[in-house]
Design an enzyme around this catalytic site. Structure first.
Site, PDB file in Angstrom:
ATOM      1  N   GLY A  69       0.840  -1.199   0.000  1.00  0.00           N
ATOM      2  CA  GLY A  69       0.000   0.000   0.000  1.00  0.00           C
ATOM      3  C   GLY A  69       0.873   1.246   0.000  1.00  0.00           C
ATOM      4  N   THR A  70       1.965   1.189   0.712  1.00  0.00           N
ATOM      5  CA  THR A  70       2.886   2.330   0.770  1.00  0.00           C
ATOM      6  C   THR A  70       3.382   2.690  -0.628  1.00  0.00           C
ATOM      7  OG1 THR A  70       3.592   1.739   3.004  1.00  0.00           O
ATOM      8  CG2 THR A  70       5.126   3.078   1.706  1.00  0.00           C
TER       9      THR A  70
ATOM     10  N   HIS B 254      -2.121  -7.534   2.444  1.00  0.00           N
ATOM     11  CA  HIS B 254      -1.984  -8.165   3.770  1.00  0.00           C
ATOM     12  C   HIS B 254      -3.018  -7.689   4.785  1.00  0.00           C
ATOM     13  CE1 HIS B 254       0.335  -5.061   6.214  1.00  0.00           C
ATOM     14  NE2 HIS B 254       0.498  -4.561   5.013  1.00  0.00           N
TER      15      HIS B 254
ATOM     16  N   THR C 269      10.289  -7.711 -12.320  1.00  0.00           N
ATOM     17  CA  THR C 269       9.524  -8.952 -12.508  1.00  0.00           C
ATOM     18  C   THR C 269       8.452  -9.057 -11.428  1.00  0.00           C
ATOM     19  OG1 THR C 269      11.445  -9.997 -13.488  1.00  0.00           O
ATOM     20  CG2 THR C 269       9.720 -11.476 -12.658  1.00  0.00           C
TER      21      THR C 269
ATOM     22  N   CYS D 103       6.378   4.743  21.048  1.00  0.00           N
ATOM     23  CA  CYS D 103       7.522   5.090  21.882  1.00  0.00           C
ATOM     24  C   CYS D 103       8.789   4.907  21.061  1.00  0.00           C
ATOM     25  CB  CYS D 103       7.540   4.172  23.095  1.00  0.00           C
ATOM     26  SG  CYS D 103       8.765   4.634  24.291  1.00  0.00           S
TER      27      CYS D 103
HETATM   28  N1  PLP Z   1      -2.547   3.062   4.412  1.00  0.00           N
HETATM   29  C1  PLP Z   1      -3.145   2.676   5.536  1.00  0.00           C
HETATM   30  C2  PLP Z   1      -4.421   3.317   5.940  1.00  0.00           C
HETATM   31  C3  PLP Z   1      -2.589   1.675   6.318  1.00  0.00           C
HETATM   32  O1  PLP Z   1      -3.202   1.306   7.440  1.00  0.00           O
HETATM   33  C4  PLP Z   1      -1.375   1.078   5.912  1.00  0.00           C
HETATM   34  C5  PLP Z   1      -0.727   0.064   6.741  1.00  0.00           C
HETATM   35  O2  PLP Z   1      -0.905  -0.016   7.922  1.00  0.00           O
HETATM   36  C6  PLP Z   1      -0.794   1.507   4.708  1.00  0.00           C
HETATM   37  C7  PLP Z   1      -1.407   2.501   3.987  1.00  0.00           C
HETATM   38  C8  PLP Z   1       0.468   0.912   4.208  1.00  0.00           C
HETATM   39  O3  PLP Z   1       0.232  -0.345   3.628  1.00  0.00           O
HETATM   40  P1  PLP Z   1       1.433  -1.380   3.488  1.00  0.00           P
HETATM   41  O4  PLP Z   1       1.658  -1.956   4.835  1.00  0.00           O
HETATM   42  O5  PLP Z   1       0.944  -2.395   2.505  1.00  0.00           O
HETATM   43  O6  PLP Z   1       2.608  -0.630   2.994  1.00  0.00           O
END
Ligand code: PLP
Length: 368
Positions: free
Chosen positions: A70-71, A190, A226, A312
């Site tokens: 997602g990042t 995930h 890939t 923390c």
């Molecule tokens: N966006 C949100 C709202 C998330 O909760 C997360 C992960 O916790 C991410 C993006 C990032 O996803 P990833 O862990 O696949 O990089």
């Protein structure tokens, strides 16, 4: 000691059928760019997964590019866009909020809902700027669900593009991209039973996105490298096995039961975003007078995995930017923990959790 997992918003357990599928795909020799039979078999796995994803979220006319997370998908959406100012809400995930180019964020109210006036104000005052707006569909810490369709409507009046991070939404609430009207959307495997290391960015075909990765031209040149065939296949099988309506309703009942019990034991406990539309599995809740790190350690010692709204690092406790944006006072935000449930959790686990809560609260919180 039995250990119970109440931290599904951090990552969800890989589904058994997904694990089998991933193992099966890992045994296949497969570079999807190869033209021979082996390559074509791998290509078919990816094409199927893409088609399924676009169908499930009702985005058939969009492009879906598989990423590592997602990042990465958020980065691709916001850094890959050719031109524009990036305006984001104050409660976004780090992978979005850190990409903001503006001096201020779109404000949220006490419940964490994006303030539409704040958005319209910024857009109206900066008509000369071209904006890309990013507002998440569901928040990872408190679970609040944003009125994305309304946000899109405002954005369109000013010619802005809209991206939504739907990482926490897919598999927990209904997700219909056409209804939301967004231009780009992020998902991550995930969080719904697929393995870690696979996500996707969906975007309208007329949007010009520059790739973050340059190389062999995979994914139509949008994301070279890939493809992670096994993980993408896993994501596809996870999509086949998203939680059913009745499973989600069960999770919600458990979450509500937990909150009711907590309120009985400690009536001053605060539950954030509980009055607005919220993810059915998420509870962000304070234990009065008990620091979240103390709670985390106690719950962990007793076998429960939860997470805290404050982190923390280097001996310094930082308060959640989400709770801060919701104007939560420090005494409350420093005592907040997040409980995020999944399909394997049971009422018995909740009862055991409550007895740990009761004990800790009476020992530490109630005496202050
Ligand atoms: N966006 C949100 C709202 C998330 O909760 C997360 C992960 O916790 C991410 C993006 C990032 O996803 P990833 O862990 O696949 O990089």
């Amino acid at each position: 000691m039995e250990r119970y997992y109440f931290d599904h918003n951090a990552t969800s357990p890989i589904l058994p059928q997904v694990k089998n599928a991933v193992l099966e795909a890992m045994d296949e020799i497969s570079n999807p760019s190869s033209v021979h039979w082996f390559g074509r078999r791998a290509r078919a796995r990816i094409d199927d997964a893409r088609k399924k994803l676009l169908e499930i979220v009702n985005a058939k006319d969009m492009r879906a590019i598989f990423t590592s997370s997602g990042t990465e998908a958020n980065n691709m959406a916001l850094r890959g866009i050719t031109k524009g100012n990036i305006l984001v809400s104050a409660i976004e995930h780090a992978s979005v909020i850190k990409l903001s180019t503006e001096d201020s964020y779109i404000a949220v109210d006490k419940n964490g809902i994006v303030d539409k006036n704040s958005l319209e104000d910024i857009l109206a005052k900066n008509k000369d700027k071209k904006f890309i707006i990013s507002v998440m569909l569901a928040n990872n810490e408190v679970g609040v669900i944003q009125p994305i369709a309304q946000i899109t409507e405002i954005a369109k009046k000013y010619g802005a593009l809209v991206h939504s991070d739907a990482v926490q939404a897919l598999g927990k609430i209904n997700l219909d991209v056409l209804d939301l009207g967004v231009d780009m959307l992020t998902i991550s495997g995930h969080k719904f039973g697929a393995p870690q290391g696979v996500g996707a960015i969906l975007f309208k075909k007329n949007i010009e996105l520059n790739p973050l990765m340059i190389g062999g031209g995979q994914e139509w040149g949008f994301r070279a490298g890939t493809e992670n065939v096994a993980a993408i296949y896993g994501l596809s099988v996870a999509l086949d096995n998203l939680a059913s309506k009745s499973q989600i309703s069960n999770i919600e009942k458990l979450r509500n039961y937990l909150e009711e019990r907590v309120k009985l034991i400690s009536p001053q406990a605060k539950i954030f975003a509980s009055k607005v539309a919220r993810l059915p599995n998420t509870s962000c809740i304070t234990m009065p007078n008990v620091n979240s790190q103390t709670q985390l350690i106690e719950f962990d010692t007793k076998g429960f995995a939860v997470s805290s709204g404050s982190a923390c690092s280097s001996g310094k406790v930082t308060i959640s930017h989400v709770l801060n944006a919701m104007d939560v006072v420090k005494e409350d935000s420093s005592c907040a923990i997040r409980i995020s449930l999944g399909r394997e959790n049971t009422k018995q686990q909740i009862d055991e959790f409550i007895s740990v809560w009761d004990n800790l609260y009476k020992r530490v919180g109630a005496n202050i």
